[in-house]
Design a protein around this motif. Sequence first.
Motif, PDB file in Angstrom:
ATOM      1  N   ALA A 156       0.818  -1.218   0.000  1.00 18.45           N
ATOM      2  CA  ALA A 156       0.000   0.000   0.000  1.00 18.45           C
ATOM      3  C   ALA A 156       0.844   1.258   0.000  1.00 18.45           C
ATOM      4  O   ALA A 156       0.310   2.369  -0.060  1.00 18.45           O
ATOM      5  CB  ALA A 156      -0.924  -0.010   1.226  1.00 18.45           C
ATOM      6  N   GLY A 157       2.168   1.086   0.076  1.00 21.98           N
ATOM      7  CA  GLY A 157       3.062   2.233   0.044  1.00 21.98           C
ATOM      8  C   GLY A 157       3.269   2.897   1.388  1.00 21.98           C
ATOM      9  O   GLY A 157       3.705   4.052   1.457  1.00 21.98           O
ATOM     10  N   ILE A 158       2.967   2.184   2.448  1.00 19.29           N
ATOM     11  CA  ILE A 158       3.166   2.748   3.785  1.00 19.29           C
ATOM     12  C   ILE A 158       4.610   2.478   4.206  1.00 19.29           C
ATOM     13  O   ILE A 158       5.044   1.330   4.252  1.00 19.29           O
ATOM     14  CB  ILE A 158       2.194   2.107   4.812  1.00 19.29           C
ATOM     15  N   PRO A 159       5.390   3.506   4.490  1.00 18.09           N
ATOM     16  CA  PRO A 159       6.805   3.309   4.826  1.00 18.09           C
ATOM     17  C   PRO A 159       6.973   2.616   6.183  1.00 18.09           C
ATOM     18  O   PRO A 159       6.204   2.847   7.120  1.00 18.09           O
ATOM     19  CB  PRO A 159       7.367   4.735   4.857  1.00 18.09           C
ATOM     20  N   GLU A 160       7.971   1.768   6.259  1.00 16.68           N
ATOM     21  CA  GLU A 160       8.259   1.075   7.520  1.00 16.68           C
ATOM     22  C   GLU A 160       8.692   2.076   8.581  1.00 16.68           C
ATOM     23  O   GLU A 160       9.198   3.155   8.289  1.00 16.68           O
ATOM     24  CB  GLU A 160       9.365   0.038   7.306  1.00 16.68           C
ATOM     25  N   GLY A 161       8.489   1.686   9.839  1.00  9.45           N
ATOM     26  CA  GLY A 161       8.874   2.549  10.949  1.00  9.45           C
ATOM     27  C   GLY A 161       7.732   2.721  11.928  1.00  9.45           C
ATOM     28  O   GLY A 161       6.902   1.823  12.113  1.00  9.45           O
ATOM     29  N   PRO A 162       7.652   3.888  12.543  1.00 10.20           N
ATOM     30  CA  PRO A 162       6.631   4.120  13.584  1.00 10.20           C
ATOM     31  C   PRO A 162       5.201   3.938  13.099  1.00 10.20           C
ATOM     32  O   PRO A 162       4.324   3.567  13.896  1.00 10.20           O
ATOM     33  CB  PRO A 162       6.882   5.581  13.994  1.00 10.20           C
ATOM     34  N   LEU A 163       4.953   4.169  11.804  1.00  8.81           N
ATOM     35  CA  LEU A 163       3.595   4.010  11.299  1.00  8.81           C
ATOM     36  C   LEU A 163       3.117   2.576  11.432  1.00  8.81           C
ATOM     37  O   LEU A 163       1.922   2.316  11.652  1.00  8.81           O
ATOM     38  CB  LEU A 163       3.518   4.450   9.834  1.00  8.81           C
ATOM     39  N   TYR A 164       4.045   1.613  11.329  1.00  7.49           N
ATOM     40  CA  TYR A 164       3.660   0.198  11.454  1.00  7.49           C
ATOM     41  C   TYR A 164       3.185  -0.092  12.874  1.00  7.49           C
ATOM     42  O   TYR A 164       2.269  -0.891  13.082  1.00  7.49           O
ATOM     43  CB  TYR A 164       4.829  -0.712  11.092  1.00  7.49           C
ATOM     44  N   GLY A 165       3.802   0.542  13.848  1.00  3.92           N
ATOM     45  CA  GLY A 165       3.361   0.369  15.227  1.00  3.92           C
ATOM     46  C   GLY A 165       1.950   0.888  15.427  1.00  3.92           C
ATOM     47  O   GLY A 165       1.142   0.287  16.139  1.00  3.92           O
ATOM     48  N   ARG A 166       1.646   2.011  14.811  1.00  5.46           N
ATOM     49  CA  ARG A 166       0.303   2.589  14.922  1.00  5.46           C
ATOM     50  C   ARG A 166      -0.729   1.695  14.232  1.00  5.46           C
ATOM     51  O   ARG A 166      -1.843   1.520  14.747  1.00  5.46           O
ATOM     52  CB  ARG A 166       0.295   3.991  14.325  1.00  5.46           C
ATOM     53  N   LEU A 167      -0.370   1.150  13.077  1.00  2.00           N
ATOM     54  CA  LEU A 167      -1.281   0.233  12.394  1.00  2.00           C
ATOM     55  C   LEU A 167      -1.569  -0.992  13.263  1.00  2.00           C
ATOM     56  O   LEU A 167      -2.708  -1.444  13.368  1.00  2.00           O
ATOM     57  CB  LEU A 167      -0.682  -0.212  11.056  1.00  2.00           C
ATOM     58  N   LYS A 168      -0.516  -1.511  13.891  1.00  4.55           N
ATOM     59  CA  LYS A 168      -0.668  -2.707  14.733  1.00  4.55           C
ATOM     60  C   LYS A 168      -1.609  -2.430  15.901  1.00  4.55           C
ATOM     61  O   LYS A 168      -2.316  -3.336  16.371  1.00  4.55           O
ATOM     62  CB  LYS A 168       0.695  -3.166  15.237  1.00  4.55           C
ATOM     63  N   ARG A 169      -1.626  -1.190  16.376  1.00  6.52           N
ATOM     64  CA  ARG A 169      -2.527  -0.827  17.473  1.00  6.52           C
ATOM     65  C   ARG A 169      -3.937  -0.516  16.982  1.00  6.52           C
ATOM     66  O   ARG A 169      -4.815  -0.150  17.767  1.00  6.52           O
ATOM     67  CB  ARG A 169      -1.967   0.379  18.235  1.00  6.52           C
ATOM     68  N   GLY A 170      -4.156  -0.636  15.660  1.00  2.72           N
ATOM     69  CA  GLY A 170      -5.476  -0.400  15.091  1.00  2.72           C
ATOM     70  C   GLY A 170      -5.789   1.050  14.819  1.00  2.72           C
ATOM     71  O   GLY A 170      -6.948   1.403  14.567  1.00  2.72           O
ATOM     72  N   THR A 212      -5.605   4.900  12.939  1.00  2.00           N
ATOM     73  CA  THR A 212      -5.676   5.420  11.575  1.00  2.00           C
ATOM     74  C   THR A 212      -4.378   6.146  11.245  1.00  2.00           C
ATOM     75  O   THR A 212      -3.880   6.947  12.043  1.00  2.00           O
ATOM     76  CB  THR A 212      -6.862   6.392  11.424  1.00  2.00           C
ATOM     77  N   VAL A 213      -3.836   5.856  10.057  1.00  2.00           N
ATOM     78  CA  VAL A 213      -2.574   6.451   9.622  1.00  2.00           C
ATOM     79  C   VAL A 213      -2.828   7.319   8.391  1.00  2.00           C
ATOM     80  O   VAL A 213      -3.511   6.891   7.453  1.00  2.00           O
ATOM     81  CB  VAL A 213      -1.544   5.344   9.294  1.00  2.00           C
ATOM     82  N   THR A 214      -2.295   8.538   8.403  1.00  2.00           N
ATOM     83  CA  THR A 214      -2.419   9.438   7.255  1.00  2.00           C
ATOM     84  C   THR A 214      -1.038   9.714   6.691  1.00  2.00           C
ATOM     85  O   THR A 214      -0.127  10.153   7.411  1.00  2.00           O
ATOM     86  CB  THR A 214      -3.079  10.764   7.670  1.00  2.00           C
ATOM     87  N   LEU A 215      -0.854   9.452   5.387  1.00  2.00           N
ATOM     88  CA  LEU A 215       0.422   9.691   4.725  1.00  2.00           C
ATOM     89  C   LEU A 215       0.514  11.145   4.257  1.00  2.00           C
ATOM     90  O   LEU A 215      -0.506  11.851   4.158  1.00  2.00           O
ATOM     91  CB  LEU A 215       0.568   8.749   3.532  1.00  2.00           C
ATOM     92  N   PRO A 216       1.731  11.624   3.953  1.00  2.00           N
ATOM     93  CA  PRO A 216       1.903  13.014   3.486  1.00  2.00           C
ATOM     94  C   PRO A 216       1.078  13.351   2.254  1.00  2.00           C
ATOM     95  O   PRO A 216       0.690  14.510   2.045  1.00  2.00           O
ATOM     96  CB  PRO A 216       3.408  13.094   3.198  1.00  2.00           C
ATOM     97  N   ASP A 217       0.783  12.333   1.401  1.00  2.00           N
ATOM     98  CA  ASP A 217       0.000  12.600   0.198  1.00  2.00           C
ATOM     99  C   ASP A 217      -1.501  12.618   0.464  1.00  2.00           C
ATOM    100  O   ASP A 217      -2.306  12.751  -0.462  1.00  2.00           O
ATOM    101  CB  ASP A 217       0.330  11.577  -0.893  1.00  2.00           C
ATOM    102  N   GLY A 218      -1.891  12.479   1.749  1.00  4.98           N
ATOM    103  CA  GLY A 218      -3.295  12.568   2.121  1.00  4.98           C
ATOM    104  C   GLY A 218      -4.027  11.243   2.218  1.00  4.98           C
ATOM    105  O   GLY A 218      -5.161  11.192   2.695  1.00  4.98           O
ATOM    106  N   ARG A 219      -3.409  10.183   1.768  1.00  5.92           N
ATOM    107  CA  ARG A 219      -4.091   8.884   1.857  1.00  5.92           C
ATOM    108  C   ARG A 219      -4.198   8.443   3.316  1.00  5.92           C
ATOM    109  O   ARG A 219      -3.263   8.623   4.088  1.00  5.92           O
ATOM    110  CB  ARG A 219      -3.346   7.834   1.049  1.00  5.92           C
ATOM    111  N   ARG A 220      -5.361   7.858   3.658  1.00  6.91           N
ATOM    112  CA  ARG A 220      -5.608   7.408   5.023  1.00  6.91           C
ATOM    113  C   ARG A 220      -5.811   5.892   5.034  1.00  6.91           C
ATOM    114  O   ARG A 220      -6.438   5.332   4.142  1.00  6.91           O
ATOM    115  CB  ARG A 220      -6.860   8.095   5.602  1.00  6.91           C
TER     116      ARG A 220
END
Length: 306
Positions: free
Chosen positions: A166-180, A182-190
């Motif tokens: 899905a183009g989600i970069p590895e790092g802290p965002l993966y931790g947030r996804l694992k906790r369920g 919502t993640v918003t990328l710089p290009d606005g995708r959620r």
Amino acid sequence: MHSLTFLGTSAGVPTRTRNVSALALQTQNSKAWTLFDCGEGTQHQILKSHLSAYHLSRIFITHLHGDHVYGLFGLLASKGMQRSPAPLEIYGPRGLKEMVRTVMRLSQLHLPFELHITEIGPGDRLQLEGFTLDVIPLSHSVTSYGFILAFDDTPGHLDTEKAKAAGIPEGPLYGRLKRGETVTLPDGRRFEGKDFLTPPTPGKRLALGGDNDEPMRFAPFAPFDLMVHEATYTQEDFDRLPRKFKHTTARQLGLAAQKMGLSKLILTHISPRYDTDGRILELLREVERVFDGEVEIAYDFMKIKF
């Protein structure tokens, strides 16, 4: 994973290979653990195991017969000598509070930690860390309880390959996804974290029996992934007893487990008469003749993971 460790598996009196009743539960990722019953000598069994009385946080007593409770007072004193600071909770039938407080008063036992004693009754439900416990009234010569343990579901794992696709970069965002989250990328995708998690693993259900001559008392709560229950005698030996004690035979337990549709049984609270070469297998064979599931006979320091 969670684990059960059998610290005592004999009925009534200890033998050279089996101590009297005690069973330890350790939940995953926790040093704290729970003890079910505390027969005489349980603290010695703890010393021989991977467990530590220092981290013991909770004790459940099924009934007040000595082979299930006489080890409690020595264990309390030793835990106090370790200067364990955390509170200790003890649960059991009516009379337990008077028993413990009387021994503490007469022996001048002063503990460095808070001791909370709760007398439980039929139908009580406790929400504990990682599982729910229901109290079941059993049939014995004194008030005796069994327990149904329903463990929480284990959350699913993060599907990292799906996240990468899905183009989600590895790092802290993966931790947030694992906790369920919502993640918003710089290009606005959620992205919703739940969309990247594997399905949760259903929690196991365990039935733990105190002394009891009516194993079908557990039927309204069946099925279970595992049932740990006394099988004190073979049916033949029980029928020959001049005085009948309110205990379950191996045959009774096997028939009840078959009716309840159980898949696994562990027999415990074994009469010392079977503590000889070959005789222990009589209990196993008697269950296997009437029960299609998996069956084991517990032994001291036996450990199972689930």
